[in-house]
Design an enzyme around this catalytic site. Structure first.
Site, mmCIF file in Angstrom:
data_model
loop_
_atom_site.group_PDB
_atom_site.id
_atom_site.type_symbol
_atom_site.label_atom_id
_atom_site.label_comp_id
_atom_site.label_asym_id
_atom_site.label_seq_id
_atom_site.Cartn_x
_atom_site.Cartn_y
_atom_site.Cartn_z
ATOM 1 N N GLN A 1 -5.980 -1.393 -6.513
ATOM 2 C CA GLN A 1 -6.477 -0.578 -5.617
ATOM 3 C C GLN A 1 -7.124 0.808 -6.139
ATOM 4 O O GLN A 1 -6.609 1.081 -7.186
ATOM 5 C CB GLN A 1 -5.371 0.140 -4.885
ATOM 6 N N SER B 1 -6.323 5.644 0.142
ATOM 7 C CA SER B 1 -6.995 4.319 -0.456
ATOM 8 C C SER B 1 -8.172 3.985 -0.110
ATOM 9 O O SER B 1 -8.856 4.325 1.153
ATOM 10 C CB SER B 1 -5.860 3.230 -0.143
ATOM 11 N N ASP C 1 0.943 -1.202 -0.103
ATOM 12 C CA ASP C 1 0.082 0.045 -0.042
ATOM 13 C C ASP C 1 0.937 1.338 -0.135
ATOM 14 O O ASP C 1 0.439 2.247 -0.152
ATOM 15 C CB ASP C 1 -0.865 -0.032 1.164
HETATM 16 C C1 LIG Z 1 9.263 5.930 -5.564
HETATM 17 C C2 LIG Z 1 8.920 5.756 -4.195
HETATM 18 C C3 LIG Z 1 8.679 7.305 -3.559
HETATM 19 C C4 LIG Z 1 8.422 7.061 -2.054
HETATM 20 C C5 LIG Z 1 7.940 8.188 -1.260
HETATM 21 C C6 LIG Z 1 6.484 7.904 -0.745
HETATM 22 C C7 LIG Z 1 6.425 8.863 0.293
HETATM 23 C C8 LIG Z 1 5.202 8.919 0.955
HETATM 24 C C9 LIG Z 1 4.159 7.850 0.890
HETATM 25 C C10 LIG Z 1 3.336 7.657 2.109
HETATM 26 C C11 LIG Z 1 2.161 6.952 1.583
HETATM 27 C C12 LIG Z 1 1.346 6.592 2.824
HETATM 28 C C13 LIG Z 1 -0.255 6.643 2.489
HETATM 29 C C14 LIG Z 1 -0.750 5.152 1.922
HETATM 30 C C15 LIG Z 1 -2.295 5.144 1.560
HETATM 31 C C16 LIG Z 1 -2.938 5.147 2.758
HETATM 32 O O1 LIG Z 1 -2.577 4.674 3.932
HETATM 33 S S1 LIG Z 1 -4.550 6.049 2.944
HETATM 34 C C17 LIG Z 1 -4.982 5.401 4.363
HETATM 35 C C18 LIG Z 1 -6.063 4.408 4.151
HETATM 36 N N1 LIG Z 1 -7.261 4.853 3.686
HETATM 37 C C19 LIG Z 1 -8.229 5.620 4.497
HETATM 38 O O2 LIG Z 1 -7.858 6.067 5.544
HETATM 39 C C20 LIG Z 1 -9.420 5.903 3.753
HETATM 40 C C21 LIG Z 1 -10.625 5.608 4.847
HETATM 41 N N2 LIG Z 1 -11.739 5.897 4.202
HETATM 42 C C22 LIG Z 1 -12.541 7.300 4.393
HETATM 43 O O3 LIG Z 1 -11.621 8.145 5.075
HETATM 44 C C23 LIG Z 1 -13.727 7.580 3.836
HETATM 45 O O4 LIG Z 1 -14.153 6.415 3.249
HETATM 46 C C24 LIG Z 1 -13.519 8.600 2.827
HETATM 47 C C25 LIG Z 1 -13.173 9.983 3.403
HETATM 48 C C26 LIG Z 1 -12.708 8.450 1.759
HETATM 49 C C27 LIG Z 1 -15.199 9.239 2.516
HETATM 50 O O5 LIG Z 1 -15.106 10.234 1.838
HETATM 51 P P1 LIG Z 1 -16.588 10.963 1.983
HETATM 52 O O6 LIG Z 1 -17.803 10.224 1.900
HETATM 53 O O7 LIG Z 1 -16.304 12.038 0.955
HETATM 54 O O8 LIG Z 1 -16.389 11.421 3.558
HETATM 55 P P2 LIG Z 1 -16.722 12.790 4.319
HETATM 56 O O9 LIG Z 1 -16.563 12.215 5.628
HETATM 57 O O10 LIG Z 1 -18.318 13.125 3.764
HETATM 58 O O11 LIG Z 1 -15.740 13.809 3.777
HETATM 59 C C28 LIG Z 1 -14.319 13.701 4.263
HETATM 60 C C29 LIG Z 1 -13.764 14.993 3.827
HETATM 61 O O12 LIG Z 1 -13.785 15.428 2.260
HETATM 62 C C30 LIG Z 1 -14.481 16.290 2.042
HETATM 63 N N3 LIG Z 1 -15.417 16.240 1.038
HETATM 64 C C31 LIG Z 1 -16.136 15.420 0.670
HETATM 65 N N4 LIG Z 1 -16.876 15.371 -0.496
HETATM 66 C C32 LIG Z 1 -16.054 16.308 -0.947
HETATM 67 C C33 LIG Z 1 -16.149 16.691 -2.482
HETATM 68 N N5 LIG Z 1 -16.994 16.309 -3.421
HETATM 69 N N6 LIG Z 1 -15.292 17.653 -2.768
HETATM 70 C C34 LIG Z 1 -14.166 17.836 -1.979
HETATM 71 N N7 LIG Z 1 -14.274 17.487 -0.874
HETATM 72 C C35 LIG Z 1 -15.128 16.730 -0.124
HETATM 73 C C36 LIG Z 1 -15.383 16.724 3.202
HETATM 74 O O13 LIG Z 1 -15.591 17.964 3.469
HETATM 75 C C37 LIG Z 1 -14.357 16.237 4.544
HETATM 76 O O14 LIG Z 1 -13.399 17.171 4.566
HETATM 77 P P3 LIG Z 1 -12.859 17.647 5.957
HETATM 78 O O15 LIG Z 1 -12.592 16.175 6.819
HETATM 79 O O16 LIG Z 1 -14.360 18.214 6.591
HETATM 80 O O17 LIG Z 1 -11.797 18.551 5.892
#
Ligand SMILES: CCCCCC/C=C\CCCCCCCC(=O)SCCNC(=O)CCNC(=O)[C@H](O)C(C)(C)COP(=O)(O)OP(=O)(O)OC[C@H]1O[C@@H](n2cnc3c(N)ncnc32)[C@H](O)[C@@H]1OP(=O)(O)O
Length: 342
Positions: free
Chosen positions: A327, A277, A256
């Site tokens: 993913q 994700s 991931d």
């Molecule tokens: C080559 C190699 C280089 C290496 C370098 C790499 C360096 C770093 C890499 C680090 C990587 C690490 C990360 C890896 C990936 C992850 O681990 S991600 C973590 C796992 N996944 C999650 O946590 C997701 C969990 N799920 C959720 O949180 C929810 O399902 C969801 C938020 C996705 C659902 O979304 P939604 O239904 O929209 O939720 P809400 O609660 O209603 O809203 C959340 C915020 O989004 C804003 N929002 C909603 N709709 C919109 C829209 N249409 N447009 C814009 N924004 C929207 C909403 O206002 C909320 O915002 P706030 O929280 O209020 O600010």
């Protein structure tokens, strides 16, 4: 972040007693009990912190476990790979030594809270003769943050066998780690102060994974590229051979990290203001060791509607296709010229 130091290698059965004739699973690891210290876990001679801490779940009751956190991304939501890896550990504890993980399918339904541990509740969905299916709910504050289905299979011989060919790339010994690349950038006298700060934050990332990009990323000189990247990856520290269930859980952790970023590569003029994700699927094809270099071939065939799809293949160094991953992630972006609200 809590850190356990118990030896996690005994938490998942590593028996190979389910072997079919002609299928060679590595023998039981003779390295059990190698001493380690949480203060020096990045030394590659010592047990991986993924084994001693992250994937070392505490049993609370039948099919109920508690997991603690090691590395938390800057977003202050739990790392998806950690939750998937821990969910697979919990599921694997409820199947026999003869069953090996062959696939998992997960949804990240809520952000994980780094301030509290995660509970993993396993439902034994079905036990068949060849396949066992488990459903795992990862819970915080009484609500699911991840739902995961994992399926386990007994080894079965088949005349049907094919795989794609591994891409030809430089060997890991001829490439630099992300940290070495960052140090190269930091040594440039004309590096802008904001870039220097960003790179130092990346360096402070104590993620228990080592990465050697095949095409070093231009961390602060953004140019559009195809949504494809190749990098060698391995868990930091020693895990040892013989425990395939554990290596699958580590692969879930590793897979991931830096995966969804593939979908952003063609868009240097945009920055992610929110990316996470949404779901994650994996298929385990062969034996492998996650403490040895594996080539992660990542590509994004599609992005649209504030989401991006990524697909990946983890190759063993000897060219065997070990794992396939898929993913979808949410990708909400802002123009690079617009200042970040973070
Ligand atoms: C080559 C190699 C280089 C290496 C370098 C790499 C360096 C770093 C890499 C680090 C990587 C690490 C990360 C890896 C990936 C992850 O681990 S991600 C973590 C796992 N996944 C999650 O946590 C997701 C969990 N799920 C959720 O949180 C929810 O399902 C969801 C938020 C996705 C659902 O979304 P939604 O239904 O929209 O939720 P809400 O609660 O209603 O809203 C959340 C915020 O989004 C804003 N929002 C909603 N709709 C919109 C829209 N249409 N447009 C814009 N924004 C929207 C909403 O206002 C909320 O915002 P706030 O929280 O209020 O600010």
């Amino acid at each position: 972040m809590a850190d356990q130091t118990d030896d996690g290698t005994k938490t998942l059965d590593s028996s190979n007693s389910g072997e079919s004739p002609g299928v060679v699973f590595p023998p039981e690891s003779p390295e059990e009990g190698i001493p380690h210290s949480s203060a020096t876990h990045f030394n590659n001679d010592l047990k991986s912190v993924l084994v001693t801490s992250v994937l070392n779940l505490e049993a609370l009751d039948v099919d109920l476990y508690r997991g603690t956190h090691h590395w938390v991304p800057r977003t202050q939501r739990l790392f998806g790979g950690q939750i998937v890896g821990q969910a697979l550990v919990a599921a694997a504890k409820s199947v026999s030594d003869h069953h090996y993980a062959h696939s998992l399918h997960c949804y990240f339904v809520r952000a994980g809270d780094p301030k509290v541990p995660v509970l993993y509740q396993v439902e034994r969905t079905r036990d068949g003769r060849s396949f066992c299916v488990r459903s795992v709910k990862a819970i915080q504050h009484g609500q699911p943050i991840l739902i995961c289905q994992a399926s386990f299979h007994m080894l079965q011989e088949s005349p049907l066998q094919h795989q794609f060919t591994m891409p030809v790339v430089p060997q890991p010994e001829d490439l630099l780690t992300v940290e070495e690349l960052i140090h190269q950038y930091l040594s440039k006298p004309d590096l802008a102060e904001t870039a220097r700060q960003g790179l130092n934050k990346l360096l402070a990332n104590e993620v228990p994974i080592e990465i050697k990009p095949v095409n070093p990323p231009h961390f602060y000189r953004h140019t559009a590229t195809q949504p494809k990247q190749l990098f060698w990856v391995r868990a930091r520290g020693h895990i040892g051979e013989g425990n395939m269930k554990l290596h699958c859980c580590v692969a879930a952790y590793v897979s991931d990290y830096a995966f969804l970023g593939t979908a952003l590569l063609p868009y240097p003029n945009y920055r992610a203001k929110f990316s996470a994700s949404l779901d994650h699927a994996m298929w385990f094809h062969s034996t492998f060791r996650t403490d040895e270099w594996m080539l992660y071939e990542c590509e994004s065939p599609w992005a649209g509607g504030s989401r991006g799809l990524v697909q990946g293949r983890l190759w063993r160094r000897d060219g065997v296709l070990a794992v396939s991953c898929s993913q979808e992630g949410v990708l909400r972006v802002r123009p690079a010229t617009q200042p970040s609200k973070l």
